[in-house]
Motif scaffolding. Structure first.
Motif, PDB file in Angstrom:
ATOM      1  N   TYR A 216       0.820  -1.209   0.000  1.00  0.00           N
ATOM      2  CA  TYR A 216       0.000   0.000   0.000  1.00  0.00           C
ATOM      3  C   TYR A 216       0.861   1.270   0.000  1.00  0.00           C
ATOM      4  N   SER A 217       2.171   1.112  -0.128  1.00  0.00           N
ATOM      5  CA  SER A 217       3.077   2.263  -0.031  1.00  0.00           C
ATOM      6  C   SER A 217       3.970   2.362  -1.258  1.00  0.00           C
ATOM      7  N   TRP A 218       3.397   2.176  -2.423  1.00  0.00           N
ATOM      8  CA  TRP A 218       4.164   2.258  -3.668  1.00  0.00           C
ATOM      9  C   TRP A 218       4.769   3.647  -3.768  1.00  0.00           C
ATOM     10  N   ASN A 219       6.089   3.731  -3.969  1.00  0.00           N
ATOM     11  CA  ASN A 219       6.764   5.033  -3.914  1.00  0.00           C
ATOM     12  C   ASN A 219       6.327   5.975  -5.035  1.00  0.00           C
ATOM     13  N   LYS A 220       5.900   5.444  -6.182  1.00  0.00           N
ATOM     14  CA  LYS A 220       5.454   6.319  -7.272  1.00  0.00           C
ATOM     15  C   LYS A 220       4.067   6.898  -7.013  1.00  0.00           C
ATOM     16  N   PHE A 221       3.244   6.176  -6.251  1.00  0.00           N
ATOM     17  CA  PHE A 221       1.909   6.675  -5.948  1.00  0.00           C
ATOM     18  C   PHE A 221       1.474   6.065  -4.612  1.00  0.00           C
ATOM     19  N   PRO A 222       1.915   6.643  -3.491  1.00  0.00           N
ATOM     20  CA  PRO A 222       1.668   6.046  -2.173  1.00  0.00           C
ATOM     21  C   PRO A 222       0.295   6.376  -1.603  1.00  0.00           C
ATOM     22  N   TYR A 223      -0.751   6.167  -2.388  1.00  0.00           N
ATOM     23  CA  TYR A 223      -2.110   6.450  -1.941  1.00  0.00           C
ATOM     24  C   TYR A 223      -3.025   5.292  -2.337  1.00  0.00           C
ATOM     25  N   ILE A 224      -4.134   5.175  -1.631  1.00  0.00           N
ATOM     26  CA  ILE A 224      -5.139   4.171  -1.960  1.00  0.00           C
ATOM     27  C   ILE A 224      -6.497   4.865  -2.038  1.00  0.00           C
ATOM     28  N   TRP A 225      -7.406   4.222  -2.784  1.00  0.00           N
ATOM     29  CA  TRP A 225      -8.770   4.728  -2.850  1.00  0.00           C
ATOM     30  C   TRP A 225      -9.541   4.244  -1.629  1.00  0.00           C
ATOM     31  N   ASN A 226     -10.344   5.154  -1.074  1.00  0.00           N
ATOM     32  CA  ASN A 226     -11.179   4.811   0.071  1.00  0.00           C
ATOM     33  C   ASN A 226     -12.578   5.365  -0.184  1.00  0.00           C
ATOM     34  N   GLU A 227     -13.571   4.801   0.473  1.00  0.00           N
ATOM     35  CA  GLU A 227     -14.936   5.286   0.290  1.00  0.00           C
ATOM     36  C   GLU A 227     -15.683   5.284   1.611  1.00  0.00           C
ATOM     37  N   ILE A 228     -16.621   6.244   1.716  1.00  0.00           N
ATOM     38  CA  ILE A 228     -17.469   6.349   2.900  1.00  0.00           C
ATOM     39  C   ILE A 228     -18.919   6.365   2.430  1.00  0.00           C
ATOM     40  N   PRO A 229     -19.758   5.452   2.915  1.00  0.00           N
ATOM     41  CA  PRO A 229     -21.168   5.474   2.535  1.00  0.00           C
ATOM     42  C   PRO A 229     -22.002   6.310   3.512  1.00  0.00           C
ATOM     43  N   PHE A 230     -22.907   7.115   2.968  1.00  0.00           N
ATOM     44  CA  PHE A 230     -23.896   7.850   3.763  1.00  0.00           C
ATOM     45  C   PHE A 230     -25.283   7.455   3.243  1.00  0.00           C
ATOM     46  N   HIS A 231     -26.230   7.288   4.140  1.00  0.00           N
ATOM     47  CA  HIS A 231     -27.576   6.871   3.755  1.00  0.00           C
ATOM     48  C   HIS A 231     -28.536   8.044   3.909  1.00  0.00           C
ATOM     49  N   VAL A 232     -29.225   8.366   2.826  1.00  0.00           N
ATOM     50  CA  VAL A 232     -30.202   9.452   2.850  1.00  0.00           C
ATOM     51  C   VAL A 232     -31.524   8.942   2.285  1.00  0.00           C
ATOM     52  N   ALA A 233     -32.584   9.674   2.573  1.00  0.00           N
ATOM     53  CA  ALA A 233     -33.917   9.284   2.101  1.00  0.00           C
ATOM     54  C   ALA A 233     -34.076   9.590   0.621  1.00  0.00           C
ATOM     55  N   TYR A 234     -35.032   8.915  -0.012  1.00  0.00           N
ATOM     56  CA  TYR A 234     -35.289   9.121  -1.436  1.00  0.00           C
ATOM     57  C   TYR A 234     -35.737  10.553  -1.717  1.00  0.00           C
ATOM     58  N   GLU A 235     -36.370  11.205  -0.744  1.00  0.00           N
ATOM     59  CA  GLU A 235     -36.909  12.549  -0.961  1.00  0.00           C
ATOM     60  C   GLU A 235     -35.843  13.631  -0.854  1.00  0.00           C
ATOM     61  N   GLU A 321     -22.568  19.229   8.175  1.00  0.00           N
ATOM     62  CA  GLU A 321     -23.013  20.079   7.066  1.00  0.00           C
ATOM     63  C   GLU A 321     -24.399  19.685   6.583  1.00  0.00           C
ATOM     64  N   LEU A 322     -24.642  18.396   6.419  1.00  0.00           N
ATOM     65  CA  LEU A 322     -25.956  17.956   5.948  1.00  0.00           C
ATOM     66  C   LEU A 322     -27.050  18.221   6.986  1.00  0.00           C
ATOM     67  N   GLY A 323     -26.642  18.196   8.263  1.00  0.00           N
ATOM     68  CA  GLY A 323     -27.623  18.471   9.309  1.00  0.00           C
ATOM     69  C   GLY A 323     -28.106  19.903   9.329  1.00  0.00           C
ATOM     70  N   LYS A 324     -27.378  20.810   8.665  1.00  0.00           N
ATOM     71  CA  LYS A 324     -27.806  22.217   8.618  1.00  0.00           C
ATOM     72  C   LYS A 324     -28.993  22.421   7.674  1.00  0.00           C
ATOM     73  N   GLU A 325     -29.202  21.496   6.755  1.00  0.00           N
ATOM     74  CA  GLU A 325     -30.301  21.613   5.777  1.00  0.00           C
ATOM     75  C   GLU A 325     -31.181  20.360   5.865  1.00  0.00           C
ATOM     76  N   PRO A 326     -31.962  20.233   6.906  1.00  0.00           N
ATOM     77  CA  PRO A 326     -32.775  19.013   7.070  1.00  0.00           C
ATOM     78  C   PRO A 326     -33.828  18.828   5.978  1.00  0.00           C
ATOM     79  N   ASP A 327     -34.225  19.929   5.300  1.00  0.00           N
ATOM     80  CA  ASP A 327     -35.220  19.791   4.237  1.00  0.00           C
ATOM     81  C   ASP A 327     -34.593  19.247   2.950  1.00  0.00           C
ATOM     82  N   LYS A 328     -33.280  19.460   2.783  1.00  0.00           N
ATOM     83  CA  LYS A 328     -32.611  18.982   1.577  1.00  0.00           C
ATOM     84  C   LYS A 328     -31.890  17.644   1.801  1.00  0.00           C
TER      85      LYS A 328
END
Length: 337
Positions: A216-235, A321-328
């Motif tokens: 995970y520490s390749w000297n030419k590109f020492p980064y990995i892809w990561n992801e975070i899931p957030f769950h929101v309503a359809y509306e 940040e998302l909590g500041k706009e509960p309608d959106k």
């Protein structure tokens, strides 16, 4: 916080200590003094100043001459280490080069001892051949590990300081010995994040021939892809959520990471891979969930050793940040979440 600031927080891996130049000088001076003492004693014996019996004169002369060459090899070894320390800026390269110097030093000293204490070269060669044959059968695994060490030094599948996964072992490399490698484990059986577990893992170097090495520490590109899931309503207002999540991620990761993405694009262009396209960074993707919400995926680049802390900061800031706009940004109101 910028990624550069985060780099200052990551301490160097244990086991990569910078050698002291004063210590090198002390060893060189001591070995030089001992070598000179041996050669002076050898000439005193040859001139028969002490008037010893011939058998004692011959024995002590051989010992003193052997000591001279042994200490001379040690002086050259320490000089080589000093030059490596002075001219090599990469800690991992310096570590491997010093290990090679030590191995050559041990082999030379062994050859000197065998040569001086066995006057019959043919007998010595036959004896060494028989011993090597016997040890070859008895020590197959250590010999395979020694060959594995040579492979690691030459091909460099990993080096000291890298974060790797090999078989079921995951951790930061803190030592690469002649026979085994030591990892500072992260995650493991007692942790569910990327923090060190506090345990050391030691495995034989021969394992590099038996499975895949994930670095995970390749000297030419020492980064990995990561992801975070957030769950929101359809509306929810998905356009607003996408903009807000991407803006926060950019603020947290800094401009340097965006430059890294450009480097990745250039690297991919130089390979035969033409199906992969990297667009705007960071990425925000949506997908429907089997339950009653939409999954928002924030995908970003991060240093492997900082993934846990970066993930925590992003989650806190995005939710605030998302909590500041509960309608959106509406979250599913169900116990199934």
């Amino acid at each position: 916080m910028d990624i550069k600031d985060n780099q200052a927080l990551s301490a160097p891996a244990p086991g990569i200590a910078t050698p002291s130049r004063a210590a090198h000088t002390w060893f060189i001076s001591s070995y030089t003094f001992l070598a000179l003492g041996c050669i002076v004693f050898y000439f005193i014996l040859r001139l028969d100043i002490l008037s010893l019996e011939k058998r004692y004169t011959t024995m002590f002369a051989k010992i003193s001459l052997t000591g001279f060459f042994v200490f001379l090899v040690l002086v050259l070894s320490k000089l080589a280490e000093k030059l490596i320390d002075k001219n090599t800026h990469s800690l991992s390269v310096r570590y491997n080069m010093v290990r090679v110097v030590w191995l050559v030093t041990i082999l030379l000293i062994f050859f000197i001892l065998v040569s001086f204490f066995n006057s019959n070269w043919y007998t010595a060669a036959v004896s060494l051949g028989l011993i090597s044959l016997i040890l070859g059968f008895a020590l197959q695994t250590p010999i395979a590990s020694l060959i594995g060490w040579l492979y690691i030094v030459i091909r460099s599948p990993y080096k000291v300081g890298d974060r790797i996964q090999l078989s079921d072992f995951t951790g930061d490399v803190v030592e690469i010995g002649y026979l085994d490698t030591t990892l500072w484990e992260f995650a493991g059986n007692y942790m569910t994040n990327d923090l060190p577990s506090g345990r050391l893992i030691r495995f034989p170097n021969s394992l590099v021939f038996q499975g895949q090495v994930y670095n995970y520490s390749w000297n030419k590109f020492p980064y990995i892809w990561n992801e975070i899931p957030f769950h929101v309503a359809y509306e929810s207002d998905l356009g607003y959520i996408e903009q807000a999540v991407r803006r926060i991620a950019k603020e947290e990761m800094g401009n340097e990471m965006e430059a890294r993405v450009k480097e990745l694009r250039q690297m991919i262009e130089q390979t035969p891979v033409d199906e992969l396209e990297i667009r705007e960074y960071p990425f925000v993707q949506f997908r429907t969930n089997a339950n009653t919400w939409v999954e928002v995926l924030l995908i970003y680049l991060v240093e492997p050793k900082l993934s846990g802390s970066v993930r925590s900061r992003l989650i806190k800031r995005v939710l605030q940040e998302l909590g500041k706009e509960p309608d959106k940004a509406m979250f599913p109101k169900t116990n199934a979440r």
